[in-house]
Design a protein around this motif. Sequence first.
Motif, PDB file in Angstrom:
ATOM      1  N   ALA A  85       0.689  -1.678  -0.021  1.00  0.00           N
ATOM      2  CA  ALA A  85      -0.221   0.135   0.160  1.00  0.00           C
ATOM      3  C   ALA A  85       1.396   1.211  -0.130  1.00  0.00           C
ATOM      4  CB  ALA A  85      -0.598  -0.069   1.324  1.00  0.00           C
ATOM      5  N   LEU A  86       1.742   1.368   0.595  1.00  0.00           N
ATOM      6  CA  LEU A  86       3.086   1.830   0.955  1.00  0.00           C
ATOM      7  C   LEU A  86       3.352   2.441  -0.956  1.00  0.00           C
ATOM      8  CD1 LEU A  86       4.386   4.685   2.823  1.00  0.00           C
ATOM      9  CD2 LEU A  86       6.168   2.787   2.270  1.00  0.00           C
TER      10      LEU A  86
ATOM     11  N   LEU B  10       2.219   1.921  -3.317  1.00  0.00           N
ATOM     12  CA  LEU B  10       0.998   2.504  -4.262  1.00  0.00           C
ATOM     13  C   LEU B  10       0.764   3.780  -4.471  1.00  0.00           C
ATOM     14  CD1 LEU B  10      -1.266  -0.518  -4.174  1.00  0.00           C
ATOM     15  CD2 LEU B  10      -0.460   0.059  -5.936  1.00  0.00           C
ATOM     16  N   LYS B  11       0.779   4.049  -2.705  1.00  0.00           N
ATOM     17  CA  LYS B  11       0.154   4.998  -2.774  1.00  0.00           C
ATOM     18  C   LYS B  11       1.336   6.819  -2.368  1.00  0.00           C
ATOM     19  CE  LYS B  11       0.967   5.795   2.451  1.00  0.00           C
ATOM     20  NZ  LYS B  11      -0.378   6.052   3.782  1.00  0.00           N
ATOM     21  N   GLU B  12       2.054   6.395  -2.403  1.00  0.00           N
ATOM     22  CA  GLU B  12       3.240   7.053  -1.704  1.00  0.00           C
ATOM     23  C   GLU B  12       4.603   7.784  -3.412  1.00  0.00           C
ATOM     24  OE1 GLU B  12       3.884   9.362   0.733  1.00  0.00           O
ATOM     25  OE2 GLU B  12       2.881   8.033   2.414  1.00  0.00           O
TER      26      GLU B  12
ATOM     27  N   LYS C 177       7.388   5.487  -6.449  1.00  0.00           N
ATOM     28  CA  LYS C 177       6.603   5.539  -7.947  1.00  0.00           C
ATOM     29  C   LYS C 177       7.587   4.272  -8.468  1.00  0.00           C
ATOM     30  CE  LYS C 177       7.288   9.323  -9.870  1.00  0.00           C
ATOM     31  NZ  LYS C 177       6.871  10.749 -11.307  1.00  0.00           N
TER      32      LYS C 177
ATOM     33  N   TYR D  81       4.884  -2.759  -7.050  1.00  0.00           N
ATOM     34  CA  TYR D  81       4.727  -2.565  -5.785  1.00  0.00           C
ATOM     35  C   TYR D  81       4.191  -3.925  -5.101  1.00  0.00           C
ATOM     36  CZ  TYR D  81      -0.299  -3.734  -7.936  1.00  0.00           C
ATOM     37  OH  TYR D  81      -1.147  -3.840  -8.379  1.00  0.00           O
TER      38      TYR D  81
END
Length: 78
Positions: A25-26, A28-30, A34, A38
């Motif tokens: 999740a980290l 994917l969102k940060e 990128k 992930y």
Amino acid sequence: MPEMNDPIFTVHDRVTGEEVTDLQALALKEPWAKYLIYCDIEGWAIQPDGTLMLLDETGQWAYVPEERYEVRWRRRDA
């Protein structure tokens, strides 16, 4: 006594104070993560100078912003 595979450090979010455990999740969102894959996150690594990195299993890595995340070392005798 700690087991052989127990981590010697944990990473905590400075905003929430919580340990970061969901590395997918980290990634994917940060925005700084990128370029990592992930679904193939390997884990954390610390360079000799103390710089924290997030690694994936393809050999890619990303520097983790130290103003956002902190490393907490575990005691060896805990």
